[in-house]
Design a protein around this motif. Structure first.
Motif, short mmCIF file in Angstrom:
data_model
loop_
_atom_site.label_atom_id
_atom_site.label_comp_id
_atom_site.label_asym_id
_atom_site.label_seq_id
_atom_site.Cartn_x
_atom_site.Cartn_y
_atom_site.Cartn_z
N TYR A 4 0.82 -1.21 0.00
CA TYR A 4 0.00 0.00 0.00
C TYR A 4 0.86 1.26 0.00
O TYR A 4 0.48 2.27 -0.59
N HIS A 5 2.01 1.21 0.63
CA HIS A 5 2.92 2.36 0.59
C HIS A 5 3.41 2.58 -0.84
O HIS A 5 3.49 3.72 -1.30
N HIS A 30 0.60 4.05 -2.94
CA HIS A 30 0.43 5.47 -2.61
C HIS A 30 1.54 6.31 -3.25
O HIS A 30 1.27 7.37 -3.83
N GLU A 55 0.97 9.19 -6.13
CA GLU A 55 1.43 10.57 -5.91
C GLU A 55 2.37 11.01 -7.02
O GLU A 55 2.28 12.14 -7.51
#
Length: 73
Positions: free
Chosen positions: A30-31, A34, A38
């Motif tokens: 999930y990091h 993300h 971004e």
């Protein structure tokens, strides 16, 4: 308090390691998702802004240069 002791049983070590490994992998996934989203958003903003700047520069080059009248060398 002593009646609650039978319910507190430590998990066997391999199960704890597997659960932690699954959590860590999920967290890293999930990091990464993300971070990539971004970065994608930043790239879209950058390309949009660059295109706007190019169009503005093109318009400016087509305009009459008033300052050139004052700088007659």
């Amino acid at each position: 308090m002593s009646k609650n002791l039978p319910y507190i049983v430590p998990s066997p070590q391999p199960q704890v390691e597997e659960a932690f490994a699954a959590y860590q992998t999920t967290h890293q996934f999930y990091h990464e998702v993300h971070s990539r989203s971004e970065f994608q958003r930043y790239c879209e903003w950058y390309y949009t802004t660059a295109e706007q700047n190019r169009q503005e520069l093109k318009r400016m080059r087509g305009e009459l240069n008033i300052f050139q009248w004052f700088r007659r060398r």
